[in-house]
Every structure is written in C-alpha cells, then in structure tokens.
Design a protein around this motif. Sequence first.
Motif, PDB file in Angstrom:
ATOM      1  N   THR A  52       0.877  -1.178   0.000  1.00  0.00           N
ATOM      2  CA  THR A  52       0.000   0.000   0.000  1.00  0.00           C
ATOM      3  C   THR A  52       0.905   1.216   0.000  1.00  0.00           C
ATOM      4  OG1 THR A  52      -1.672  -1.156   1.275  1.00  0.00           O
ATOM      5  CG2 THR A  52      -1.807   1.219   1.248  1.00  0.00           C
ATOM      6  N   PRO A  53       0.769   2.106  -0.972  1.00  0.00           N
ATOM      7  CA  PRO A  53      -0.131   2.014  -2.125  1.00  0.00           C
ATOM      8  C   PRO A  53       0.398   1.001  -3.147  1.00  0.00           C
ATOM      9  CG  PRO A  53       1.204   3.989  -2.296  1.00  0.00           C
ATOM     10  CD  PRO A  53       1.542   3.348  -0.971  1.00  0.00           C
ATOM     11  N   ARG A  54      -0.453   0.699  -4.125  1.00  0.00           N
ATOM     12  CA  ARG A  54      -0.109  -0.217  -5.213  1.00  0.00           C
ATOM     13  C   ARG A  54      -0.855   0.251  -6.458  1.00  0.00           C
ATOM     14  NH1 ARG A  54      -2.883  -2.512  -1.275  1.00  0.00           N
ATOM     15  NH2 ARG A  54      -5.056  -3.041  -1.603  1.00  0.00           N
ATOM     16  N   PRO A  55      -0.380  -0.130  -7.637  1.00  0.00           N
ATOM     17  CA  PRO A  55      -1.114   0.249  -8.847  1.00  0.00           C
ATOM     18  C   PRO A  55      -2.519  -0.356  -8.843  1.00  0.00           C
ATOM     19  CG  PRO A  55       1.097  -0.521  -9.388  1.00  0.00           C
ATOM     20  CD  PRO A  55       0.857  -0.846  -7.940  1.00  0.00           C
ATOM     21  N   SER A  56      -3.468   0.346  -9.431  1.00  0.00           N
ATOM     22  CA  SER A  56      -4.816  -0.222  -9.532  1.00  0.00           C
ATOM     23  C   SER A  56      -4.752  -1.469 -10.401  1.00  0.00           C
ATOM     24  CB  SER A  56      -5.797   0.798 -10.106  1.00  0.00           C
ATOM     25  OG  SER A  56      -5.407   1.171 -11.411  1.00  0.00           O
ATOM     26  N   ALA A  57      -5.648  -2.398 -10.124  1.00  0.00           N
ATOM     27  CA  ALA A  57      -5.683  -3.671 -10.852  1.00  0.00           C
ATOM     28  C   ALA A  57      -7.125  -3.984 -11.219  1.00  0.00           C
ATOM     29  CB  ALA A  57      -5.104  -4.792  -9.994  1.00  0.00           C
ATOM     30  N   GLU A  58      -7.296  -4.671 -12.352  1.00  0.00           N
ATOM     31  CA  GLU A  58      -8.629  -5.054 -12.803  1.00  0.00           C
ATOM     32  C   GLU A  58      -8.596  -6.452 -13.408  1.00  0.00           C
ATOM     33  OE1 GLU A  58     -10.481  -2.103 -15.336  1.00  0.00           O
ATOM     34  OE2 GLU A  58     -10.014  -0.481 -13.937  1.00  0.00           O
ATOM     35  N   ILE A  74      -5.689 -11.030 -13.900  1.00  0.00           N
ATOM     36  CA  ILE A  74      -5.790  -9.704 -13.303  1.00  0.00           C
ATOM     37  C   ILE A  74      -4.480  -8.981 -13.594  1.00  0.00           C
ATOM     38  CG2 ILE A  74      -6.033  -8.361 -11.177  1.00  0.00           C
ATOM     39  CD1 ILE A  74      -7.627 -10.715 -10.017  1.00  0.00           C
ATOM     40  N   PHE A  75      -4.610  -7.779 -14.176  1.00  0.00           N
ATOM     41  CA  PHE A  75      -3.438  -6.975 -14.489  1.00  0.00           C
ATOM     42  C   PHE A  75      -3.513  -5.649 -13.752  1.00  0.00           C
ATOM     43  CE2 PHE A  75      -3.248  -9.874 -18.030  1.00  0.00           C
ATOM     44  CZ  PHE A  75      -1.884 -10.004 -18.267  1.00  0.00           C
ATOM     45  N   GLU A  76      -2.336  -5.143 -13.395  1.00  0.00           N
ATOM     46  CA  GLU A  76      -2.246  -3.782 -12.882  1.00  0.00           C
ATOM     47  C   GLU A  76      -2.282  -2.822 -14.060  1.00  0.00           C
ATOM     48  OE1 GLU A  76       0.406  -4.395  -8.862  1.00  0.00           O
ATOM     49  OE2 GLU A  76       1.442  -3.773 -10.686  1.00  0.00           O
ATOM     50  N   ARG A  77      -2.582  -1.589 -13.755  1.00  0.00           N
ATOM     51  CA  ARG A  77      -2.581  -0.541 -14.778  1.00  0.00           C
ATOM     52  C   ARG A  77      -1.219  -0.463 -15.481  1.00  0.00           C
ATOM     53  NH1 ARG A  77      -5.327   3.828 -16.283  1.00  0.00           N
ATOM     54  NH2 ARG A  77      -6.898   3.734 -14.664  1.00  0.00           N
ATOM     55  N   THR A  78      -0.152  -0.851 -14.783  1.00  0.00           N
ATOM     56  CA  THR A  78       1.204  -0.825 -15.339  1.00  0.00           C
ATOM     57  C   THR A  78       1.437  -1.925 -16.365  1.00  0.00           C
ATOM     58  OG1 THR A  78       2.031  -2.315 -13.630  1.00  0.00           O
ATOM     59  CG2 THR A  78       2.124   0.054 -13.158  1.00  0.00           C
ATOM     60  N   GLY A  79       0.526  -2.894 -16.443  1.00  0.00           N
ATOM     61  CA  GLY A  79       0.683  -4.026 -17.349  1.00  0.00           C
ATOM     62  C   GLY A  79       1.184  -5.284 -16.664  1.00  0.00           C
ATOM     63  N   ALA A  80       1.518  -5.198 -15.389  1.00  0.00           N
ATOM     64  CA  ALA A  80       2.010  -6.366 -14.651  1.00  0.00           C
ATOM     65  C   ALA A  80       0.868  -7.348 -14.380  1.00  0.00           C
ATOM     66  CB  ALA A  80       2.646  -5.930 -13.340  1.00  0.00           C
ATOM     67  N   ASP A  81       1.133  -8.622 -14.616  1.00  0.00           N
ATOM     68  CA  ASP A  81       0.170  -9.685 -14.317  1.00  0.00           C
ATOM     69  C   ASP A  81       0.277 -10.013 -12.832  1.00  0.00           C
ATOM     70  OD1 ASP A  81      -1.269 -12.059 -13.977  1.00  0.00           O
ATOM     71  OD2 ASP A  81      -0.492 -12.983 -15.802  1.00  0.00           O
ATOM     72  N   VAL A  82      -0.783  -9.741 -12.087  1.00  0.00           N
ATOM     73  CA  VAL A  82      -0.799  -9.982 -10.642  1.00  0.00           C
ATOM     74  C   VAL A  82      -1.846 -11.034 -10.267  1.00  0.00           C
ATOM     75  CG1 VAL A  82       0.200  -7.769  -9.936  1.00  0.00           C
ATOM     76  CG2 VAL A  82      -2.256  -7.929 -10.364  1.00  0.00           C
ATOM     77  N   THR A  83      -2.199 -11.866 -11.228  1.00  0.00           N
ATOM     78  CA  THR A  83      -3.232 -12.881 -11.011  1.00  0.00           C
ATOM     79  C   THR A  83      -2.936 -13.731  -9.787  1.00  0.00           C
ATOM     80  OG1 THR A  83      -3.622 -12.943 -13.398  1.00  0.00           O
ATOM     81  CG2 THR A  83      -4.488 -14.782 -12.100  1.00  0.00           C
ATOM     82  N   GLY A  84      -1.718 -14.224  -9.675  1.00  0.00           N
ATOM     83  CA  GLY A  84      -1.360 -15.099  -8.559  1.00  0.00           C
ATOM     84  C   GLY A  84      -1.535 -14.441  -7.209  1.00  0.00           C
ATOM     85  N   HIS A  85      -1.184 -13.162  -7.100  1.00  0.00           N
ATOM     86  CA  HIS A  85      -1.357 -12.448  -5.829  1.00  0.00           C
ATOM     87  C   HIS A  85      -2.830 -12.364  -5.448  1.00  0.00           C
ATOM     88  CE1 HIS A  85       2.756 -11.057  -6.643  1.00  0.00           C
ATOM     89  NE2 HIS A  85       2.825 -10.811  -5.351  1.00  0.00           N
ATOM     90  N   TYR A  86      -3.673 -12.106  -6.426  1.00  0.00           N
ATOM     91  CA  TYR A  86      -5.100 -11.958  -6.139  1.00  0.00           C
ATOM     92  C   TYR A  86      -5.770 -13.312  -5.875  1.00  0.00           C
ATOM     93  CZ  TYR A  86      -4.891  -6.980  -6.836  1.00  0.00           C
ATOM     94  OH  TYR A  86      -4.604  -5.642  -6.680  1.00  0.00           O
ATOM     95  N   ASP A 121     -14.411  -3.213 -15.503  1.00  0.00           N
ATOM     96  CA  ASP A 121     -14.505  -4.098 -16.678  1.00  0.00           C
ATOM     97  C   ASP A 121     -13.173  -4.540 -17.274  1.00  0.00           C
ATOM     98  OD1 ASP A 121     -13.577  -1.862 -18.055  1.00  0.00           O
ATOM     99  OD2 ASP A 121     -15.362  -1.666 -19.326  1.00  0.00           O
ATOM    100  N   GLY A 122     -12.056  -4.089 -16.730  1.00  0.00           N
ATOM    101  CA  GLY A 122     -10.761  -4.521 -17.223  1.00  0.00           C
ATOM    102  C   GLY A 122     -10.146  -3.598 -18.248  1.00  0.00           C
TER     103      GLY A 122
END
Length: 164
Positions: A52-58, A74-86, A121-122
């Motif tokens: 916290t803070p972190r990039p928004s993710a959708e 699930i990707f962050e606004r930066t383009g990072a794949d954060v699926t596993g974390h979520y 909506d991603g």
Amino acid sequence: MKTKILVSACLMGHPVRYNASAKTQLGELLQRLREENRLVIHCPELAAGLPTPRPSAEIIAAQGEQVLAGQAQIFERTGADVTGHYQLAAWLALKAAQESGCRAALLTDGSPTCGSTEIYDGSFSGRKIAGNGVAAALLRQHGIAVFSHQQIPALLTWIAEQEQ
C-alpha cells in the motif's frame, strides 16, 4: 450463537486500498456489530503481500470465478500480471473467514478482490460491470454469504434471520 462477519479492513477505516485510502463505512450499524464482537477485520490484498499504495488492478474481461479457475487474469494498470497475488488473496480471505467461524462477509464493491455486485470491466476506463471479485466468488463457493458495502441493511436482515 452470534454470527461472525468477515469485513474489508478499508470499510473499518484502515488506509489499505490500492491508493492508501480507506472507504470507511463505520456508521451506527457497523459500530454495533463491532461492539458485539462479531467482526473479523481483514484485507485480503495486504494478507497476500501486496503493498500500500499499489497500482490499480482489474480483472480483464471476466469475473472472479474465471480467475479462480485459471481462465482469466488480473493486471495492474502498469501491465504487470498480478493474477497469482489476487488468487492467494482470495484463499487467505477464505481461510480467515473459516478459521474465525464467519458465515457472512461485508466487502468493498468494485475491487478485483472484494467486489460482490460490481467490478471494473478490465479496460481501466472507470467502467463497472455486474460481477464478483476473486475473494467474493471464492467465499460464495464455500457457502459464505457475501454483501457489498452498499448492502449493510440487507446484511443485518440476513443476520436476524439466521439467529431466529
């Protein structure tokens, strides 16, 4: 026996959202539940190690159920794949709920984790769609009733019905 409720930490005033803010809903009704020692305060995303803070993710063009099944990401606004974390965040929320005997959850709508009536909506355009985040989906799959922060009166009605 009093019904226990898993509640998003941001709703209780903790600044744990992606932008380090809270979404405080600590009104009279939640305060009463807190005083009755019914609330289990939890932030799935922090529990999973997200900062916290972190990039928004959708969730990208899907729902939490598809993410849990490995069919969406699930990707962050930066383009990072954060699926596993979520995905981990969802499982940690379920673990916290089960270990504490929670039969319901009160979660922050809109979040890719906690959204229970709507999520983004991603497209990172601010558009919302009906749907579940990963934690809301997993909790429901395991029989835990899930309510959004806009449904506190419905949660109280549900509790009253369970305790009759």
